[in-house]
Design a protein around this motif. Structure first.
Motif, PDB file in Angstrom:
ATOM      1  N   GLU A 192       0.766  -1.292  -0.035  1.00  0.00           N
ATOM      2  CA  GLU A 192       0.141  -0.001   0.190  1.00  0.00           C
ATOM      3  C   GLU A 192       0.874   1.271   0.008  1.00  0.00           C
ATOM      4  O   GLU A 192       0.386   2.332  -0.379  1.00  0.00           O
ATOM      5  N   ASP A 204       0.454   3.158  -4.023  1.00  0.00           N
ATOM      6  CA  ASP A 204      -0.149   2.134  -3.613  1.00  0.00           C
ATOM      7  C   ASP A 204      -0.335   1.300  -4.680  1.00  0.00           C
ATOM      8  O   ASP A 204      -1.080   1.212  -5.508  1.00  0.00           O
ATOM      9  N   GLN A 248      -8.869  -3.195 -10.980  1.00  0.00           N
ATOM     10  CA  GLN A 248      -8.514  -2.059  -9.835  1.00  0.00           C
ATOM     11  C   GLN A 248      -6.938  -1.967  -9.539  1.00  0.00           C
ATOM     12  O   GLN A 248      -6.707  -1.004  -9.496  1.00  0.00           O
ATOM     13  N   TRP A 249      -6.577  -3.283  -9.737  1.00  0.00           N
ATOM     14  CA  TRP A 249      -5.189  -3.201  -9.431  1.00  0.00           C
ATOM     15  C   TRP A 249      -4.428  -2.466 -10.843  1.00  0.00           C
ATOM     16  O   TRP A 249      -3.478  -1.633 -10.699  1.00  0.00           O
ATOM     17  N   LYS A 251      -4.290   1.149 -10.605  1.00  0.00           N
ATOM     18  CA  LYS A 251      -3.280   1.538  -9.692  1.00  0.00           C
ATOM     19  C   LYS A 251      -1.978   1.572 -10.466  1.00  0.00           C
ATOM     20  O   LYS A 251      -1.135   2.747  -9.982  1.00  0.00           O
ATOM     21  N   ASP A 286      -1.604   5.275 -13.711  1.00  0.00           N
ATOM     22  CA  ASP A 286      -2.000   6.431 -13.119  1.00  0.00           C
ATOM     23  C   ASP A 286      -2.505   7.489 -14.166  1.00  0.00           C
ATOM     24  O   ASP A 286      -1.727   7.953 -14.848  1.00  0.00           O
TER      25      ASP A 286
END
Length: 696
Positions: A170, A198, A252-253, A256, A259
């Motif tokens: 994180e 994160d 969702q990963w 991250k 960006d």
């Protein structure tokens, strides 16, 4: 002779006259004379079963001539429902001669095959049923695999998973891409460049705990296409095999790692190789442990600092050009996200669509040197990228063309035709490029999926003129890849479309099954539908070793995977808990060795029950040391759930217009085979620890 007791649901291959062939279904035991193993013959079947009313093939492996032999298909009451002479001699495999056992059974139920000849044999029991009855559990098992591969606080508690792992991700420090020596050791120390991000969540890559955009982007693309096209099998109506939430977890990963605000790509979490100038620094692959220990492993021991606090690698500065293989697949992921979630989660879908256009626009379409995959490149040596751009552009076309509401105002392009033209351009570039028909559907080449998607997009768009690739071009190119596989199958006694003596055999089998079914739909070809079934059967037990290469799918499957959680917590005898749904590498040219502290020896009694079936340069070993044959991975498993969904549904829920489907489209293509076929990549350094030694 070593004696191994039969398990009720997992019989060891290689002792067919004692275990595998003498046990039929519950309450049916055939009493057969014991003969020397040296004289045994074996029957290999699809352990998930055969589709009722379909042309089906099993294989007889005999150490001598079976001239004049008959075979009988017997139902669970002992009644013979089919008999005829054994089929053609298909060729030699090691010390065996392989014969075809072709049959068609219309009724459903449980069956065995008895061979009556100079060397009698009886098969394991198998089902004949509808595709839904045969393959639905395979879909549920595949979902189970990904749920068990989850990293971070959103892990799913179960028999194999009891705690969250890698919570330090994180707040992960960003580093520049490392440089490597010829042995893939990292030169110098890592150089921090970009603060902290994160990077939590996502799936572990395989039996290790690294996380790669390279493999995530491929896996998520196949998941979302499956959810969209096969809602009854993989989507909201699928019950225990609903992949929707799992696909979002992967997305969702990826959000991250991409960006969108700064338009920066991060591509990897963790390291798996050692340092040339500091051999005391340890990496992921030097250790055998449960994932939840990593955050505190070794306390303040500096040699474990990159295990406790895993580095994140950045692809380049904000808004810099992005390697086209990842740009294309990420664009496909985010565009498919827009299609799948626009009704249920419109804000999420809109964010995805914006990201898709942004990342596609930054693709470096004149790449120099190795493509960016992972660090080191040898772990995943991808060389083709035009297919990824074709897939990304096609999915962006669908995202825009199928939208029935207002589009986000931030989109650079709102005309779906812009992306259709781009998709046709990249399809043409692939077809005329150096890697055309050099592979089939798998992580390294998605043309077998991209061409099918673009064929549908051209139909959806009403066949606009001026595209650089036509539907006929796409079908011809799919046929080239399939002809390669057919030629390969002609030289293999089991008819498999990919060489057994190389990496990634099992996942290629599933990918070929998908491609053959796609082609069968577009051309109404029964021959390719049969090939789809046979190539699926090859990785589900109809092979020399009599093993399914997907855990839990069949009676004989890997017990001893190179997978840390499975090895440390799971059962080693086929009984629960197992890592159901995991598709492993499969047969290869070698079985690796290398024991680490913490490994549970498997098989517990040692030995190699499959060794006697190795042949023609191919070996298969079910042993926790052998990453080259029994390590599973998220990319390897991805084509299996599409294969099962295709076999069950027969066609996507959104059909290609009937006018675009014709038997006349099926034609043999005259072409010069690509010298790169079949691909023989070296994954020998993938997840290779300092103690592991490849054995030729």
């Amino acid at each position: 002779m070593q004696y191994v007791a039969c398990k009720p649901r997992h019989r060891l291959v290689g002792l067919s006259r004692i275990c595998g062939a003498s046990v039929v279904l519950t309450a049916l035991v055939l009493l057969v004379p014991t003969i020397s193993l040296a004289e045994s013959a074996f029957v290999r079947v699809n352990q998930m079963g055969y589709e009722a009313g379909a042309e089906s093939r099993a294989y007889l492996m005999a150490p001598g001539s079976e001239s004049g032999a008959l075979f009988h298909v017997v139902n669970s009451t002992g009644t013979t429902v089919f008999s005829q002479a054994i089929g053609a001699n298909l060729g030699a495999w090691g010390k065996f001669t392989v014969y075809a056992l072709d049959f068609k059974i219309g009724e459903t139920g449980a069956f065995t095959i008895d061979v009556d000849g100079p060397l009698p044999a009886t098969s394991p029991s198998f089902r004949v049923a509808t595709p839904r009855q045969l393959y639905s559990q395979g879909l549920t098992n595949a979902l189970n695999f990904y749920q068990n591969e989850r990293d971070g606080e959103q892990f799913i508690k179960g028999p194999l998973r009891t705690a969250a792992a890698h919570l330090h991700d994180e707040h992960a420090t960003v580093f520049a891409s490392p440089q490597f020596d010829a042995n893939d050791n990292i030169l110098a120390d890592l150089r921090p460049v970009g603060g902290v991000i994160d990077a939590s969540g996502g799936w572990w890559d395989a039996g290790d705990y690294l996380k790669f955009v390279e493999t995530h982007s491929y896996t998520v693309a196949l998941m979302l296409i499956g959810v969209r096209d096969f809602p009854q099998q993989l989507g909201p109506a699928a019950g225990t095999s609903n992949f929707t939430a799992e696909a979002k977890f992967g997305l969702q990963w990826l959000q991250k790692m991409w960006d969108d605000d700064s338009q920066t790509l991060y591509y990897q979490v963790g390291i798996g190789t050692d340092f040339a100038n500091n051999p005391n620094l340890l990496s992921d692959h030097d250790l055998w442990r449960l994932p939840q220990v990593d955050d505190t492993l070794g306390g303040t021991d500096p040699t474990l600092r990159y295990v406790r606090n895993r580095p994140v690698f950045v692809a380049g500065p904000p808004r810099s050009k992005i390697t086209p293989n990842l740009a294309g697949r990420l664009a496909a992921d985010f565009a498919e996200c827009s299609q799948v979630f626009r009704d249920s989660q419109p804000d999420f879908a809109n964010d995805c669509l914006i990201s898709a256009e942004h990342v596609f626009a930054l693709a470096d379409t004149s790449p120099k040197g190795d493509l960016l995959t992972v660090a080191p490149f040898d772990f995943y040596g991808e060389t083709e990228w035009r297919d990824d751009m074709e897939l990304g552009a096609t999915e962006l076309y669908f995202a825009l063309a199928t939208s029935d509401g207002p589009l986000p105002s931030a989109l650079p392009h709102t005309d779906p035709g812009f992306y259709l033209r781009a998709a046709a351009h990249w399809a043409h570039a692939y077809i005329t490029g150096p890697n055309d028909a050099g592979d089939t559907l798998n992580l390294y080449d998605v043309s077998g999926l991209a061409h099918f998607e673009l064929f549908r997009a051209i139909a959806d768009a009403g066949h606009p003129k001026g595209l650089e690739a036509s539907q006929a071009d796409l079908l011809r190119d799919m046929r080239k890849e399939l002809q390669n596989a057919m030629t390969q199958g002609d030289s293999d006694p089991f008819g498999f479309g990919f060489p057994w003596a190389t990496f990634d055999t099992a996942t290629h089998g599933a990918g070929l099954s998908v491609m053959a079914k796609e082609y069968a739909l577009l051309t109404q070809s029964e021959d390719f539908d049969e090939l789809s079934r046979r190539w699926a059967a090859n990785i589900l037990g109809a092979n020399a070793w009599g093993s399914s290469f997907i855990v839990g799918d069949g009676e004989v499957f890997p017990n001893c995977m190179q997978h840390q959680v499975s090895n440390i917590v799971g059962a080693l005898d086929g009984q629960p808990p197992i890592l159901a749904g995991a598709l492993v590498e499969g047969p290869n040219s070698f079985a690796a060795t290398g024991f680490l502290d913490g490994m549970r020896k498997c098989p517990p009694g040692g030995g190699n029950a499959f060794k006697k079936f190795d042949g023609n340069g191919a070996v298969y070993k079910d042993d926790q040391q052998s990453f080259s044959t029994v390590e599973p991975a998220i990319d390897l498993t991805a084509s299996s759930f599409l294969m099962f969904a295709w076999r069950i549904a027969g066609a996507p829920v959104r059909l290609v217009p009937t006018a675009d489907i014709s038997p006349a489209l099926d034609e043999v293509v005259a072409y010069t085979p690509n010298p790169q076929w079949p691909p023989r990549r070296t994954r020998a350094r993938r997840r290779l620890n300092r103690n592991a030694v490849p054995i030729p």
